[in-house]
Design an enzyme around this catalytic site. Structure first.
Site, short mmCIF file in Angstrom:
data_model
loop_
_atom_site.label_atom_id
_atom_site.label_comp_id
_atom_site.label_asym_id
_atom_site.label_seq_id
_atom_site.Cartn_x
_atom_site.Cartn_y
_atom_site.Cartn_z
N ASP A 129 28.59 36.12 39.10
CA ASP A 129 29.85 35.71 38.47
C ASP A 129 29.59 34.89 37.21
OD1 ASP A 129 30.78 36.85 40.75
OD2 ASP A 129 31.65 35.03 41.60
N GLU A 181 27.95 46.77 45.25
CA GLU A 181 28.48 45.74 46.15
C GLU A 181 27.51 45.60 47.33
OE1 GLU A 181 30.77 43.47 44.98
OE2 GLU A 181 32.05 45.19 44.51
N HIS A 182 27.22 44.36 47.70
CA HIS A 182 26.24 44.05 48.75
C HIS A 182 24.84 44.52 48.36
CE1 HIS A 182 29.08 42.48 51.72
NE2 HIS A 182 29.91 43.43 51.33
N THR A 183 24.63 44.67 47.09
CA THR A 183 23.30 45.06 46.59
C THR A 183 22.49 43.85 46.16
OG1 THR A 183 24.40 45.39 44.49
CG2 THR A 183 23.96 47.36 45.78
N ASP A 184 23.18 42.76 45.83
CA ASP A 184 22.47 41.61 45.24
C ASP A 184 21.41 41.04 46.19
OD1 ASP A 184 24.52 40.72 46.92
OD2 ASP A 184 25.11 39.04 45.63
N SER A 216 43.93 19.07 33.62
CA SER A 216 44.18 20.47 33.97
C SER A 216 45.64 20.80 33.68
CB SER A 216 43.88 20.70 35.46
OG SER A 216 44.51 21.89 35.88
N SER A 266 37.67 32.83 38.95
CA SER A 266 38.22 31.78 38.09
C SER A 266 37.27 30.59 38.05
CB SER A 266 39.59 31.34 38.61
OG SER A 266 39.51 30.78 39.90
N SER A 267 36.54 30.36 39.16
CA SER A 267 35.65 29.19 39.18
C SER A 267 34.48 29.37 38.21
CB SER A 267 35.16 28.91 40.60
OG SER A 267 34.44 30.00 41.13
N ALA A 287 41.38 35.44 43.62
CA ALA A 287 41.74 36.85 43.74
C ALA A 287 40.54 37.77 43.58
CB ALA A 287 42.81 37.20 42.70
P1 ADP Z 1 37.73 32.48 42.51
O1 ADP Z 1 37.37 33.65 43.35
O2 ADP Z 1 38.90 32.77 41.64
O3 ADP Z 1 36.55 31.94 41.77
P2 ADP Z 1 37.43 30.02 43.93
O4 ADP Z 1 38.04 29.53 45.17
O5 ADP Z 1 35.96 30.18 43.85
O6 ADP Z 1 38.20 31.35 43.53
O7 ADP Z 1 37.79 29.03 42.74
C1 ADP Z 1 39.11 28.59 42.56
C2 ADP Z 1 39.10 27.11 42.21
O8 ADP Z 1 38.67 26.94 40.83
C3 ADP Z 1 40.45 26.50 42.27
O9 ADP Z 1 40.74 26.04 43.59
C4 ADP Z 1 40.34 25.36 41.29
O10 ADP Z 1 39.68 24.24 41.86
C5 ADP Z 1 39.45 25.94 40.22
N1 ADP Z 1 40.27 26.60 39.18
C6 ADP Z 1 40.34 27.92 38.92
N2 ADP Z 1 41.20 28.18 37.94
C7 ADP Z 1 41.72 26.98 37.57
C8 ADP Z 1 42.68 26.56 36.59
N3 ADP Z 1 43.30 27.45 35.81
N4 ADP Z 1 42.95 25.25 36.50
C9 ADP Z 1 42.34 24.36 37.29
N5 ADP Z 1 41.42 24.68 38.22
C10 ADP Z 1 41.12 25.97 38.36
MG MG Z 2 34.76 31.38 42.77
#
Ligand code: ADP
Ligand code: MG
Length: 384
Positions: free
Chosen positions: A170, A32-35, A66, A125-126, A121
Protein backbone atom coordinates in the site's frame (compact mmCIF):
# COMPACT_ATOMS: atom_id res chain seq x y z
CA UNK A 1 -11.95 22.17 -4.26
CA UNK A 2 -10.22 20.06 -1.65
CA UNK A 3 -7.33 22.49 -1.71
CA UNK A 4 -9.57 25.49 -0.96
CA UNK A 5 -11.31 23.61 1.82
CA UNK A 6 -7.97 22.72 3.43
CA UNK A 7 -6.58 26.21 3.04
CA UNK A 8 -9.62 27.76 4.68
CA UNK A 9 -9.07 25.59 7.75
CA UNK A 10 -5.32 26.13 7.71
CA UNK A 11 -5.88 29.89 7.82
CA UNK A 12 -8.48 29.59 10.50
CA UNK A 13 -6.31 27.44 12.79
CA UNK A 14 -2.81 28.64 12.05
CA UNK A 15 -3.05 31.79 9.90
CA UNK A 16 -1.17 32.43 6.66
CA UNK A 17 -0.35 29.60 4.30
CA UNK A 18 1.97 26.66 3.79
CA UNK A 19 3.12 24.25 1.10
CA UNK A 20 0.75 21.69 -0.38
CA UNK A 21 1.55 18.00 -0.63
CA UNK A 22 -0.58 15.07 -1.70
CA UNK A 23 -0.53 11.34 -2.01
CA UNK A 24 -2.90 8.64 -3.18
CA UNK A 25 -4.91 5.59 -2.30
CA UNK A 26 -4.31 2.49 -4.41
CA UNK A 27 -5.82 -0.43 -6.22
CA UNK A 28 -4.22 -3.77 -6.94
CA UNK A 29 -5.11 -4.97 -10.42
CA UNK A 30 -4.05 -8.55 -9.82
CA UNK A 31 -1.81 -10.55 -7.46
CA UNK A 32 -3.67 -11.40 -4.27
CA UNK A 33 -2.18 -13.48 -1.42
CA UNK A 34 1.04 -13.55 -3.42
CA UNK A 35 3.03 -11.15 -1.25
CA UNK A 36 3.73 -13.53 1.65
CA UNK A 37 4.54 -16.25 -0.88
CA UNK A 38 7.43 -14.26 -2.36
CA UNK A 39 5.43 -13.49 -5.52
CA UNK A 40 4.28 -10.35 -7.31
CA UNK A 41 1.64 -7.73 -6.67
CA UNK A 42 0.52 -5.21 -9.27
CA UNK A 43 -0.79 -2.02 -7.68
CA UNK A 44 -1.28 1.53 -8.90
CA UNK A 45 -2.07 4.86 -7.24
CA UNK A 46 -5.55 6.29 -7.85
CA UNK A 47 -7.24 9.64 -8.24
CA UNK A 48 -8.46 9.53 -4.66
CA UNK A 49 -5.98 10.61 -2.05
CA UNK A 50 -4.91 12.81 0.77
CA UNK A 51 -3.81 16.42 0.63
CA UNK A 52 -2.10 18.49 3.30
CA UNK A 53 -1.04 22.10 3.72
CA UNK A 54 2.05 22.22 5.90
CA UNK A 55 4.35 24.89 7.31
CA UNK A 56 7.20 24.75 9.81
CA UNK A 57 6.18 26.62 12.94
CA UNK A 58 9.51 27.36 14.62
CA UNK A 59 8.75 25.19 17.67
CA UNK A 60 9.35 21.54 18.54
CA UNK A 61 5.66 20.69 18.44
CA UNK A 62 3.28 19.52 15.79
CA UNK A 63 -0.20 20.97 15.46
CA UNK A 64 -2.39 19.18 13.00
CA UNK A 65 -6.01 19.60 11.99
CA UNK A 66 -8.11 16.93 10.28
CA UNK A 67 -10.60 18.75 8.06
CA UNK A 68 -12.72 15.66 7.46
CA UNK A 69 -12.97 14.64 11.10
CA UNK A 70 -13.07 18.26 12.35
CA UNK A 71 -10.55 17.36 15.00
CA UNK A 72 -7.18 18.73 16.03
CA UNK A 73 -4.17 17.23 17.76
CA UNK A 74 -0.94 18.61 19.18
CA UNK A 75 2.12 16.58 20.10
CA UNK A 76 5.89 16.61 20.53
CA UNK A 77 8.41 14.23 19.00
CA UNK A 78 9.19 11.96 21.95
CA UNK A 79 7.71 8.49 22.26
CA UNK A 80 5.72 9.55 25.31
CA UNK A 81 4.12 12.41 23.36
CA UNK A 82 1.93 10.02 21.35
CA UNK A 83 -1.52 11.51 20.72
CA UNK A 84 -4.58 9.48 21.61
CA UNK A 85 -6.71 10.14 18.49
CA UNK A 86 -6.15 7.25 16.12
CA UNK A 87 -5.96 9.46 13.02
CA UNK A 88 -3.23 11.57 14.66
CA UNK A 89 -1.16 8.49 15.47
CA UNK A 90 -0.52 8.06 11.73
CA UNK A 91 1.11 11.49 11.61
CA UNK A 92 2.93 10.98 14.90
CA UNK A 93 4.12 7.53 13.78
CA UNK A 94 5.59 8.95 10.60
CA UNK A 95 7.50 11.52 12.66
CA UNK A 96 8.80 8.87 15.07
CA UNK A 97 9.84 6.52 12.29
CA UNK A 98 11.77 9.34 10.60
CA UNK A 99 13.53 10.10 13.88
CA UNK A 100 14.41 6.42 14.35
CA UNK A 101 16.11 6.42 10.95
CA UNK A 102 17.60 9.90 10.73
CA UNK A 103 18.02 11.10 14.32
CA UNK A 104 16.93 14.43 15.69
CA UNK A 105 16.15 16.03 12.33
CA UNK A 106 12.51 17.06 12.63
CA UNK A 107 11.17 20.52 13.28
CA UNK A 108 7.73 21.45 14.56
CA UNK A 109 5.06 22.10 11.97
CA UNK A 110 1.43 23.06 11.50
CA UNK A 111 -0.73 21.13 9.07
CA UNK A 112 -4.31 20.82 7.91
CA UNK A 113 -5.28 17.86 5.75
CA UNK A 114 -8.22 16.18 4.08
CA UNK A 115 -8.81 13.27 1.77
CA UNK A 116 -11.29 11.52 -0.46
CA UNK A 117 -10.14 7.91 -0.14
CA UNK A 118 -13.07 6.12 1.48
CA UNK A 119 -11.96 4.88 4.90
CA UNK A 120 -11.60 1.15 5.30
CA UNK A 121 -12.93 0.35 1.81
CA UNK A 122 -9.77 -1.37 0.61
CA UNK A 123 -8.08 1.57 -1.12
CA UNK A 124 -5.72 2.28 1.76
CA UNK A 125 -6.62 5.70 3.04
CA UNK A 126 -4.10 5.09 5.82
CA UNK A 127 -1.19 4.66 3.40
CA UNK A 128 -2.26 7.84 1.61
CA UNK A 129 -2.12 9.67 4.92
CA UNK A 130 1.28 8.28 5.92
CA UNK A 131 2.91 8.86 2.59
CA UNK A 132 1.64 12.44 2.33
CA UNK A 133 3.38 13.34 5.57
CA UNK A 134 6.47 11.18 5.00
CA UNK A 135 6.97 12.70 1.55
CA UNK A 136 6.28 16.24 2.76
CA UNK A 137 8.67 16.13 5.72
CA UNK A 138 11.40 14.57 3.63
CA UNK A 139 10.98 17.29 1.02
CA UNK A 140 10.61 20.28 3.32
CA UNK A 141 13.51 19.34 5.59
CA UNK A 142 15.68 17.98 2.76
CA UNK A 143 16.25 14.70 4.57
CA UNK A 144 17.25 12.74 1.41
CA UNK A 145 15.33 9.64 2.46
CA UNK A 146 14.92 7.42 -0.59
CA UNK A 147 11.45 6.54 -1.80
CA UNK A 148 11.58 2.94 -0.64
CA UNK A 149 12.47 4.06 2.85
CA UNK A 150 9.56 6.54 2.78
CA UNK A 151 7.27 3.60 2.05
CA UNK A 152 8.85 1.64 4.90
CA UNK A 153 8.31 4.59 7.23
CA UNK A 154 4.59 4.34 6.45
CA UNK A 155 4.59 0.59 6.92
CA UNK A 156 6.43 0.81 10.26
CA UNK A 157 3.98 3.49 11.36
CA UNK A 158 1.15 1.00 10.88
CA UNK A 159 3.09 -1.73 12.72
CA UNK A 160 4.33 0.34 15.63
CA UNK A 161 1.71 3.04 16.18
CA UNK A 162 -1.55 1.80 14.66
CA UNK A 163 -1.55 -1.93 15.41
CA UNK A 164 -1.84 -3.02 11.78
CA UNK A 165 0.62 -5.67 10.66
CA UNK A 166 0.55 -4.80 6.95
CA UNK A 167 2.89 -5.58 4.06
CA UNK A 168 4.65 -2.92 1.99
CA UNK A 169 2.33 -2.81 -1.05
CA UNK A 170 0.00 0.00 0.00
CA UNK A 171 2.70 2.45 0.99
CA UNK A 172 4.83 1.41 -1.98
CA UNK A 173 1.99 2.17 -4.41
CA UNK A 174 1.12 5.42 -2.68
CA UNK A 175 4.73 6.67 -2.88
CA UNK A 176 5.77 5.26 -6.27
CA UNK A 177 2.47 5.57 -8.16
CA UNK A 178 2.44 7.30 -11.56
CA UNK A 179 -0.44 8.33 -13.80
CA UNK A 180 -0.90 5.83 -16.61
CA UNK A 181 1.23 3.14 -14.94
CA UNK A 182 0.80 0.14 -12.75
CA UNK A 183 3.80 -1.15 -10.83
CA UNK A 184 4.76 -4.79 -10.60
CA UNK A 185 6.47 -5.33 -7.28
CA UNK A 186 8.46 -8.49 -6.67
CA UNK A 187 7.77 -9.11 -3.00
CA UNK A 188 10.86 -11.28 -2.64
CA UNK A 189 13.56 -9.10 -4.19
CA UNK A 190 11.66 -5.79 -3.85
CA UNK A 191 12.49 -5.07 -7.50
CA UNK A 192 9.77 -3.18 -9.29
CA UNK A 193 8.84 -2.30 -12.83
CA UNK A 194 6.32 0.12 -14.30
CA UNK A 195 3.89 -1.13 -16.94
CA UNK A 196 1.68 1.07 -19.12
CA UNK A 197 -1.96 1.18 -18.16
CA UNK A 198 -3.97 3.14 -20.72
CA UNK A 199 -7.30 1.35 -20.89
CA UNK A 200 -8.75 3.43 -23.73
CA UNK A 201 -12.43 2.60 -24.07
CA UNK A 202 -12.56 0.95 -20.64
CA UNK A 203 -13.09 2.18 -17.11
CA UNK A 204 -12.00 0.80 -13.78
CA UNK A 205 -14.64 0.75 -11.09
CA UNK A 206 -14.73 -0.72 -7.61
CA UNK A 207 -17.96 -2.04 -6.18
CA UNK A 208 -17.82 -2.10 -2.41
CA UNK A 209 -19.98 -4.82 -0.91
CA UNK A 210 -19.78 -2.94 2.41
CA UNK A 211 -19.46 -6.23 4.24
CA UNK A 212 -16.54 -7.56 6.24
CA UNK A 213 -16.97 -11.10 7.46
CA UNK A 214 -15.36 -11.85 10.73
CA UNK A 215 -13.45 -15.00 9.81
CA UNK A 216 -10.94 -12.93 7.90
CA UNK A 217 -7.99 -13.01 10.30
CA UNK A 218 -8.19 -16.62 11.48
CA UNK A 219 -8.76 -17.77 7.89
CA UNK A 220 -5.79 -15.68 6.79
CA UNK A 221 -3.54 -17.38 9.32
CA UNK A 222 -4.71 -20.80 8.14
CA UNK A 223 -4.00 -19.88 4.52
CA UNK A 224 -0.49 -18.86 5.46
CA UNK A 225 0.00 -22.11 7.34
CA UNK A 226 -1.16 -24.10 4.29
CA UNK A 227 1.37 -22.33 2.10
CA UNK A 228 4.17 -23.12 4.56
CA UNK A 229 3.11 -26.74 4.82
CA UNK A 230 3.33 -27.15 1.06
CA UNK A 231 6.72 -25.43 0.87
CA UNK A 232 8.04 -27.81 3.54
CA UNK A 233 6.66 -30.82 1.67
CA UNK A 234 8.10 -29.73 -1.68
CA UNK A 235 11.49 -29.12 -0.08
CA UNK A 236 11.43 -32.61 1.42
CA UNK A 237 10.48 -34.07 -1.97
CA UNK A 238 13.88 -33.28 -3.42
CA UNK A 239 13.79 -29.50 -3.87
CA UNK A 240 15.81 -28.19 -0.93
CA UNK A 241 16.33 -24.73 -2.42
CA UNK A 242 12.62 -23.90 -2.40
CA UNK A 243 11.94 -21.01 -0.08
CA UNK A 244 8.48 -19.79 -1.06
CA UNK A 245 5.61 -21.03 -3.22
CA UNK A 246 7.09 -18.56 -5.73
CA UNK A 247 9.78 -21.21 -6.32
CA UNK A 248 7.29 -24.02 -6.89
CA UNK A 249 5.72 -24.89 -10.25
CA UNK A 250 2.74 -27.13 -10.92
CA UNK A 251 4.93 -30.14 -11.70
CA UNK A 252 6.68 -29.82 -8.34
CA UNK A 253 3.33 -29.40 -6.63
CA UNK A 254 2.09 -32.60 -8.30
CA UNK A 255 4.99 -34.46 -6.67
CA UNK A 256 3.52 -33.82 -3.22
CA UNK A 257 -0.04 -34.70 -4.12
CA UNK A 258 -1.23 -37.18 -1.48
CA UNK A 259 1.52 -36.04 0.90
CA UNK A 260 -0.30 -32.83 1.78
CA UNK A 261 -4.01 -32.46 2.43
CA UNK A 262 -6.31 -31.76 -0.51
CA UNK A 263 -7.02 -28.42 1.05
CA UNK A 264 -3.36 -27.41 1.33
CA UNK A 265 -2.87 -28.58 -2.25
CA UNK A 266 -5.70 -26.37 -3.49
CA UNK A 267 -4.35 -23.36 -1.63
CA UNK A 268 -0.92 -23.82 -3.18
CA UNK A 269 -2.42 -24.33 -6.63
CA UNK A 270 -4.17 -20.97 -6.37
CA UNK A 271 -0.98 -19.17 -5.30
CA UNK A 272 1.20 -20.71 -8.00
CA UNK A 273 -1.34 -19.84 -10.67
CA UNK A 274 -1.88 -16.34 -9.29
CA UNK A 275 1.83 -15.51 -9.38
CA UNK A 276 1.89 -16.57 -13.04
CA UNK A 277 -1.26 -14.54 -13.76
CA UNK A 278 0.47 -11.34 -12.67
CA UNK A 279 3.22 -12.01 -15.20
CA UNK A 280 0.65 -12.81 -17.89
CA UNK A 281 -1.23 -9.58 -17.23
CA UNK A 282 2.00 -7.59 -17.51
CA UNK A 283 2.70 -9.19 -20.89
CA UNK A 284 -0.85 -8.44 -22.01
CA UNK A 285 -0.53 -4.79 -21.00
CA UNK A 286 2.60 -4.39 -23.08
CA UNK A 287 0.40 -5.38 -26.06
CA UNK A 288 -2.53 -3.18 -24.91
CA UNK A 289 -4.52 -6.40 -24.71
CA UNK A 290 -7.17 -5.55 -22.13
CA UNK A 291 -9.36 -8.52 -23.02
CA UNK A 292 -6.67 -10.88 -21.73
CA UNK A 293 -6.22 -8.70 -18.65
CA UNK A 294 -9.94 -9.03 -17.98
CA UNK A 295 -9.94 -12.80 -18.51
CA UNK A 296 -7.12 -13.15 -15.96
CA UNK A 297 -9.09 -11.09 -13.45
CA UNK A 298 -11.98 -13.57 -13.73
CA UNK A 299 -9.53 -16.44 -13.26
CA UNK A 300 -8.26 -14.80 -10.10
CA UNK A 301 -11.77 -14.47 -8.77
CA UNK A 302 -12.49 -18.08 -9.51
CA UNK A 303 -9.28 -19.16 -7.78
CA UNK A 304 -9.93 -17.01 -4.74
CA UNK A 305 -13.49 -18.30 -4.52
CA UNK A 306 -13.00 -22.02 -5.24
CA UNK A 307 -9.38 -22.84 -4.43
CA UNK A 308 -8.27 -20.34 -1.85
CA UNK A 309 -11.81 -19.99 -0.51
CA UNK A 310 -11.60 -16.40 0.62
CA UNK A 311 -14.63 -15.03 -1.21
CA UNK A 312 -18.15 -14.65 0.19
CA UNK A 313 -21.69 -14.64 -1.22
CA UNK A 314 -21.74 -10.86 -1.72
CA UNK A 315 -18.51 -10.85 -3.73
CA UNK A 316 -19.42 -13.91 -5.76
CA UNK A 317 -22.74 -12.26 -6.56
CA UNK A 318 -21.03 -9.11 -7.84
CA UNK A 319 -18.62 -11.20 -9.86
CA UNK A 320 -21.37 -13.30 -11.45
CA UNK A 321 -23.29 -10.15 -12.26
CA UNK A 322 -20.26 -8.63 -13.97
CA UNK A 323 -19.92 -11.71 -16.12
CA UNK A 324 -23.61 -11.68 -17.04
CA UNK A 325 -23.38 -8.02 -18.02
CA UNK A 326 -20.42 -8.71 -20.31
CA UNK A 327 -17.91 -6.83 -18.15
CA UNK A 328 -14.35 -7.44 -19.41
CA UNK A 329 -12.77 -8.30 -16.06
CA UNK A 330 -13.92 -8.60 -12.46
CA UNK A 331 -12.52 -10.02 -9.26
CA UNK A 332 -12.44 -9.58 -5.53
CA UNK A 333 -9.73 -7.10 -4.56
CA UNK A 334 -7.85 -7.46 -1.28
CA UNK A 335 -7.66 -10.36 1.11
CA UNK A 336 -11.29 -11.44 0.72
CA UNK A 337 -14.29 -12.15 2.99
CA UNK A 338 -15.73 -8.77 2.04
CA UNK A 339 -14.61 -5.46 0.65
CA UNK A 340 -14.65 -4.61 -3.04
CA UNK A 341 -14.63 -6.14 -6.45
CA UNK A 342 -12.49 -4.39 -9.04
CA UNK A 343 -14.04 -4.27 -12.51
CA UNK A 344 -12.67 -3.43 -15.94
CA UNK A 345 -15.69 -2.27 -17.90
CA UNK A 346 -16.15 -1.08 -21.49
CA UNK A 347 -17.35 2.53 -21.61
CA UNK A 348 -20.60 1.64 -23.34
CA UNK A 349 -21.49 -0.97 -20.71
CA UNK A 350 -20.62 1.15 -17.71
CA UNK A 351 -23.97 2.79 -16.94
CA UNK A 352 -26.07 -0.32 -17.43
CA UNK A 353 -23.66 -2.47 -15.39
CA UNK A 354 -23.58 -0.04 -12.47
CA UNK A 355 -27.33 0.46 -12.34
CA UNK A 356 -27.98 -3.26 -12.54
CA UNK A 357 -25.35 -4.04 -9.89
CA UNK A 358 -26.85 -1.50 -7.51
CA UNK A 359 -30.40 -2.70 -8.14
CA UNK A 360 -29.81 -6.46 -8.00
CA UNK A 361 -27.33 -6.37 -5.12
CA UNK A 362 -29.71 -4.27 -3.01
CA UNK A 363 -32.60 -6.58 -3.80
CA UNK A 364 -30.58 -9.58 -2.63
CA UNK A 365 -28.60 -8.23 0.31
CA UNK A 366 -30.75 -5.35 1.53
CA UNK A 367 -28.18 -2.59 1.09
CA UNK A 368 -26.56 -0.86 -1.87
CA UNK A 369 -22.98 -1.51 -2.84
CA UNK A 370 -20.85 1.63 -3.01
CA UNK A 371 -19.53 2.59 -6.41
CA UNK A 372 -16.02 4.01 -6.78
CA UNK A 373 -14.77 4.76 -10.28
CA UNK A 374 -10.97 5.08 -10.21
CA UNK A 375 -8.30 6.39 -12.58
CA UNK A 376 -4.65 5.43 -12.21
CA UNK A 377 -2.88 8.59 -11.11
CA UNK A 378 0.23 10.04 -9.48
CA UNK A 379 1.33 9.05 -6.00
CA UNK A 380 3.11 11.24 -3.44
CA UNK A 381 4.05 14.67 -4.73
CA UNK A 382 4.37 18.36 -3.99
CA UNK A 383 1.64 20.53 -5.48
CA UNK A 384 2.61 23.79 -7.15
P1 ADP B 1 -7.89 1.79 4.85
O1 ADP B 1 -8.11 0.41 4.33
O2 ADP B 1 -8.71 2.79 4.13
O3 ADP B 1 -6.43 2.12 4.91
P2 ADP B 1 -7.58 1.79 7.68
O4 ADP B 1 -8.46 1.35 8.77
O5 ADP B 1 -6.25 1.16 7.52
O6 ADP B 1 -8.42 1.76 6.34
O7 ADP B 1 -7.27 3.34 7.87
C1 ADP B 1 -8.30 4.24 8.14
C2 ADP B 1 -7.84 5.24 9.19
O8 ADP B 1 -6.93 6.20 8.59
C3 ADP B 1 -8.97 6.05 9.73
O9 ADP B 1 -9.59 5.40 10.82
C4 ADP B 1 -8.27 7.32 10.16
O10 ADP B 1 -7.62 7.17 11.41
C5 ADP B 1 -7.21 7.48 9.09
N1 ADP B 1 -7.73 8.29 7.98
C6 ADP B 1 -7.99 7.87 6.72
N2 ADP B 1 -8.49 8.85 5.96
C7 ADP B 1 -8.57 9.93 6.77
C8 ADP B 1 -9.01 11.29 6.59
N3 ADP B 1 -9.49 11.70 5.41
N4 ADP B 1 -8.93 12.12 7.64
C9 ADP B 1 -8.46 11.71 8.82
N5 ADP B 1 -8.02 10.45 9.06
C10 ADP B 1 -8.07 9.58 8.05
MG1 MG C 1 -5.04 0.90 5.93
Amino acid sequence: MMREKIHEQFQKHFGGSGEFYASAGRINLIGEHTDYNGGFVFPGAIDKGMMAEIRLNGTDRVRVYSVDLEDSAEFGFREEDAPSASWARYVFGVCREIIKRCGDVLKGFDAAFAGDVPLGAGMSSSAALESTFAFALNDMLELSIDKFELARIGQSTEHNYCGVNCGIMDQFASIFGKAGSLIRLDCRSMEYKYFPFHPKGYRLVLLDSVVKHELASSAYNRRRASCETVVTAVKAAGHPSVEYLRDVDMAMLAEVKGKVSDEDYMRAEYVIEEIQRVLDVCDALERDDYETVGAKMYETHHGMSRLYEVSCPELDFLNDLARECGVTGSRVMGGGFGGCTINLVKDELYDSFISRAVRDFSAKFGHEPKVYPVVISDGARKLE
